[in-house]
Design a protein around this motif. Structure first.
Motif, PDB file in Angstrom:
ATOM      1  N   ASN A   1       0.833  -1.216   0.000  1.00 38.11           N
ATOM      2  CA  ASN A   1       0.000   0.000   0.000  1.00 38.11           C
ATOM      3  C   ASN A   1       0.860   1.256   0.000  1.00 38.11           C
ATOM      4  O   ASN A   1       0.562   2.214  -0.724  1.00 38.11           O
ATOM      5  N   ASP A   2       1.929   1.255   0.799  1.00 38.57           N
ATOM      6  CA  ASP A   2       2.830   2.417   0.835  1.00 38.57           C
ATOM      7  C   ASP A   2       3.510   2.626  -0.518  1.00 38.57           C
ATOM      8  O   ASP A   2       3.614   3.760  -0.999  1.00 38.57           O
ATOM      9  N   ASP A   3       3.971   1.534  -1.131  1.00 37.85           N
ATOM     10  CA  ASP A   3       4.612   1.628  -2.441  1.00 37.85           C
ATOM     11  C   ASP A   3       3.627   2.141  -3.497  1.00 37.85           C
ATOM     12  O   ASP A   3       3.970   2.994  -4.321  1.00 37.85           O
ATOM     13  N   GLN A   4       2.391   1.630  -3.477  1.00 38.59           N
ATOM     14  CA  GLN A   4       1.393   2.072  -4.441  1.00 38.59           C
ATOM     15  C   GLN A   4       1.036   3.544  -4.221  1.00 38.59           C
ATOM     16  O   GLN A   4       0.852   4.286  -5.187  1.00 38.59           O
ATOM     17  N   LYS A   5       0.948   3.950  -2.964  1.00 33.70           N
ATOM     18  CA  LYS A   5       0.639   5.353  -2.667  1.00 33.70           C
ATOM     19  C   LYS A   5       1.728   6.258  -3.251  1.00 33.70           C
ATOM     20  O   LYS A   5       1.437   7.300  -3.846  1.00 33.70           O
ATOM     21  N   SER A   6       2.972   5.844  -3.105  1.00 33.09           N
ATOM     22  CA  SER A   6       4.085   6.618  -3.650  1.00 33.09           C
ATOM     23  C   SER A   6       4.001   6.713  -5.174  1.00 33.09           C
ATOM     24  O   SER A   6       4.202   7.786  -5.754  1.00 33.09           O
ATOM     25  N   ILE A   7       3.681   5.599  -5.819  1.00 34.10           N
ATOM     26  CA  ILE A   7       3.545   5.578  -7.282  1.00 34.10           C
ATOM     27  C   ILE A   7       2.409   6.500  -7.711  1.00 34.10           C
ATOM     28  O   ILE A   7       2.547   7.271  -8.672  1.00 34.10           O
ATOM     29  N   LEU A   8       1.279   6.449  -7.008  1.00 31.85           N
ATOM     30  CA  LEU A   8       0.145   7.300  -7.359  1.00 31.85           C
ATOM     31  C   LEU A   8       0.488   8.776  -7.180  1.00 31.85           C
ATOM     32  O   LEU A   8       0.066   9.614  -7.981  1.00 31.85           O
ATOM     33  N   GLU A   9       1.256   9.107  -6.137  1.00 34.41           N
ATOM     34  CA  GLU A   9       1.674  10.495  -5.937  1.00 34.41           C
ATOM     35  C   GLU A   9       2.574  10.950  -7.080  1.00 34.41           C
ATOM     36  O   GLU A   9       2.423  12.059  -7.601  1.00 34.41           O
ATOM     37  N   ASP A  10       3.515  10.082  -7.490  1.00 31.79           N
ATOM     38  CA  ASP A  10       4.391  10.418  -8.618  1.00 31.79           C
ATOM     39  C   ASP A  10       3.586  10.582  -9.909  1.00 31.79           C
ATOM     40  O   ASP A  10       3.852  11.488 -10.702  1.00 31.79           O
ATOM     41  N   ALA A  11       2.622   9.691 -10.116  1.00 31.23           N
ATOM     42  CA  ALA A  11       1.796   9.775 -11.325  1.00 31.23           C
ATOM     43  C   ALA A  11       0.993  11.066 -11.328  1.00 31.23           C
ATOM     44  O   ALA A  11       0.873  11.727 -12.369  1.00 31.23           O
ATOM     45  N   LYS A  12       0.460  11.438 -10.167  1.00 27.57           N
ATOM     46  CA  LYS A  12      -0.322  12.675 -10.076  1.00 27.57           C
ATOM     47  C   LYS A  12       0.536  13.890 -10.410  1.00 27.57           C
ATOM     48  O   LYS A  12       0.088  14.813 -11.098  1.00 27.57           O
ATOM     49  N   LYS A  13       1.794  13.871  -9.947  1.00 31.77           N
ATOM     50  CA  LYS A  13       2.704  14.980 -10.253  1.00 31.77           C
ATOM     51  C   LYS A  13       2.940  15.104 -11.756  1.00 31.77           C
ATOM     52  O   LYS A  13       3.213  16.188 -12.259  1.00 31.77           O
ATOM     53  N   GLN A  14       2.851  13.969 -12.451  1.00 31.21           N
ATOM     54  CA  GLN A  14       3.067  13.974 -13.899  1.00 31.21           C
ATOM     55  C   GLN A  14       1.760  14.155 -14.670  1.00 31.21           C
ATOM     56  O   GLN A  14       1.732  14.051 -15.891  1.00 31.21           O
ATOM     57  N   GLY A  15       0.658  14.391 -13.954  1.00 26.07           N
ATOM     58  CA  GLY A  15      -0.617  14.649 -14.610  1.00 26.07           C
ATOM     59  C   GLY A  15      -1.429  13.418 -14.941  1.00 26.07           C
ATOM     60  O   GLY A  15      -2.372  13.487 -15.726  1.00 26.07           O
TER      61      GLY A  15
ATOM     62  N   ASN B   1      -4.091  10.808 -13.742  1.00 19.57           N
ATOM     63  CA  ASN B   1      -5.135  10.664 -12.742  1.00 19.57           C
ATOM     64  C   ASN B   1      -5.036   9.289 -12.082  1.00 19.57           C
ATOM     65  O   ASN B   1      -4.898   8.276 -12.765  1.00 19.57           O
ATOM     66  N   LYS B   2      -5.158   9.245 -10.734  1.00 16.83           N
ATOM     67  CA  LYS B   2      -5.044   7.962 -10.034  1.00 16.83           C
ATOM     68  C   LYS B   2      -6.185   7.028 -10.414  1.00 16.83           C
ATOM     69  O   LYS B   2      -6.025   5.814 -10.389  1.00 16.83           O
ATOM     70  N   GLY B   3      -7.342   7.580 -10.791  1.00 20.96           N
ATOM     71  CA  GLY B   3      -8.452   6.744 -11.237  1.00 20.96           C
ATOM     72  C   GLY B   3      -8.118   5.976 -12.493  1.00 20.96           C
ATOM     73  O   GLY B   3      -8.525   4.827 -12.659  1.00 20.96           O
ATOM     74  N   VAL B   4      -7.346   6.608 -13.382  1.00 21.70           N
ATOM     75  CA  VAL B   4      -6.923   5.948 -14.614  1.00 21.70           C
ATOM     76  C   VAL B   4      -5.979   4.793 -14.279  1.00 21.70           C
ATOM     77  O   VAL B   4      -6.126   3.676 -14.791  1.00 21.70           O
ATOM     78  N   VAL B   5      -5.032   5.058 -13.389  1.00 23.62           N
ATOM     79  CA  VAL B   5      -4.073   4.012 -12.993  1.00 23.62           C
ATOM     80  C   VAL B   5      -4.814   2.841 -12.369  1.00 23.62           C
ATOM     81  O   VAL B   5      -4.601   1.683 -12.737  1.00 23.62           O
ATOM     82  N   ARG B   6      -5.691   3.132 -11.429  1.00 21.03           N
ATOM     83  CA  ARG B   6      -6.431   2.055 -10.743  1.00 21.03           C
ATOM     84  C   ARG B   6      -7.325   1.284 -11.717  1.00 21.03           C
ATOM     85  O   ARG B   6      -7.429   0.055 -11.637  1.00 21.03           O
ATOM     86  N   ALA B   7      -7.978   1.986 -12.639  1.00 21.50           N
ATOM     87  CA  ALA B   7      -8.861   1.320 -13.600  1.00 21.50           C
ATOM     88  C   ALA B   7      -8.080   0.348 -14.476  1.00 21.50           C
ATOM     89  O   ALA B   7      -8.519  -0.783 -14.706  1.00 21.50           O
ATOM     90  N   ILE B   8      -6.936   0.770 -14.942  1.00 20.50           N
ATOM     91  CA  ILE B   8      -6.131  -0.096 -15.815  1.00 20.50           C
ATOM     92  C   ILE B   8      -5.588  -1.284 -15.033  1.00 20.50           C
ATOM     93  O   ILE B   8      -5.634  -2.428 -15.500  1.00 20.50           O
ATOM     94  N   VAL B   9      -5.101  -1.036 -13.820  1.00 24.32           N
ATOM     95  CA  VAL B   9      -4.568  -2.131 -12.998  1.00 24.32           C
ATOM     96  C   VAL B   9      -5.675  -3.114 -12.644  1.00 24.32           C
ATOM     97  O   VAL B   9      -5.477  -4.335 -12.691  1.00 24.32           O
ATOM     98  N   ASP B  10      -6.864  -2.609 -12.309  1.00 23.57           N
ATOM     99  CA  ASP B  10      -7.990  -3.502 -12.009  1.00 23.57           C
ATOM    100  C   ASP B  10      -8.348  -4.355 -13.223  1.00 23.57           C
ATOM    101  O   ASP B  10      -8.620  -5.551 -13.090  1.00 23.57           O
ATOM    102  N   ALA B  11      -8.338  -3.742 -14.402  1.00 27.50           N
ATOM    103  CA  ALA B  11      -8.637  -4.494 -15.620  1.00 27.50           C
ATOM    104  C   ALA B  11      -7.588  -5.582 -15.861  1.00 27.50           C
ATOM    105  O   ALA B  11      -7.929  -6.713 -16.227  1.00 27.50           O
ATOM    106  N   GLN B  12      -6.323  -5.249 -15.649  1.00 30.01           N
ATOM    107  CA  GLN B  12      -5.257  -6.245 -15.836  1.00 30.01           C
ATOM    108  C   GLN B  12      -5.385  -7.374 -14.810  1.00 30.01           C
ATOM    109  O   GLN B  12      -5.169  -8.539 -15.128  1.00 30.01           O
ATOM    110  N   LYS B  13      -5.749  -7.019 -13.576  1.00 28.24           N
ATOM    111  CA  LYS B  13      -5.923  -8.017 -12.521  1.00 28.24           C
ATOM    112  C   LYS B  13      -7.064  -8.968 -12.884  1.00 28.24           C
ATOM    113  O   LYS B  13      -6.925 -10.192 -12.756  1.00 28.24           O
ATOM    114  N   LEU B  14      -8.176  -8.411 -13.362  1.00 28.19           N
ATOM    115  CA  LEU B  14      -9.299  -9.246 -13.787  1.00 28.19           C
ATOM    116  C   LEU B  14      -8.922 -10.133 -14.967  1.00 28.19           C
ATOM    117  O   LEU B  14      -9.325 -11.291 -15.039  1.00 28.19           O
TER     118      LEU B  14
END
Length: 169
Positions: A53-67, A69-82
């Motif tokens: 969770n800490d590692d993912q939070k860090s990745i999401l913060e870095d992604a947000k800094k680069q513009g 959206n964390k929703g996009v990241v989570r949606a794609i990861v959820d799709a890959q997981k499924l």
């Protein structure tokens, strides 16, 4: 107390009680060891979850800094997981069919062929195919979020996977 019928090679009640006591002692010991093991497992699982969770939070913060959206990241990861889960389930189903005897396996394959491996002939399958066909026609009119998701998925897929995904529709 009921009297035991005397038979040759039969333990006395006190001898039988000693077997039961020993068996019960071993059972109690097993229960205690499993309880401790379960507690240790849960603690390790919580530690692993916290690190992830800490590692993912860090990745999401870095992604947000680069513009991104964390929703996009989570949606794609959820799709890959499924997708991984679906592939694992499909492989398990194939293994079950492969494990059948020859006649039953051939019959199961014939049934699957009659049903259609892509399930597009079923109501929900046909609806999904027609929705995807309609989406393909509208691809030229993607909004920024959809375009970002498509670009991210395209970047993570090989050319063969990307081309193959389009061919399935």
């Amino acid at each position: 107390m009921t009297k035991l019928h005397e038979r040759p090679n039969r333990a006395t009640p006190s001898e039988a009680a000693s077997f039961i006591e020993e068996f019960d002692r071993i059972e109690q010991d097993r229960e205690e060891k499993l309880r401790v093991l379960d507690a240790e497992f849960k603690a390790k699982k919580r530690a692993i979850q916290k690190i992830a969770n800490d590692d993912q939070k860090s990745i999401l913060e870095d992604a947000k800094k680069q513009g991104v959206n964390k929703g996009v990241v989570r949606a794609i990861v959820d799709a890959q997981k499924l997708k991984r889960k679906a592939e694992a389930m499909a492989a398990r189903a194939e293994n079950k069919i492969d494990g059948l005897e020859d006649d039953d396996r051939d019959f199961a394959i014939d049934i699957r062929t009659a049903l259609g491996d892509d399930f597009a002939s079923f109501g929900l399958g046909a609806a999904a195919v027609s929705r995807e066909d309609a989406d393909d026609e509208e691809d030229d009119e993607q909004d920024d979020t959809t375009a970002a998701v498509v670009d991210a998925v395209r970047a993570g897929a090989s050319k063969e996977e990307w081309d193959g995904a389009g061919a399935k529709h």
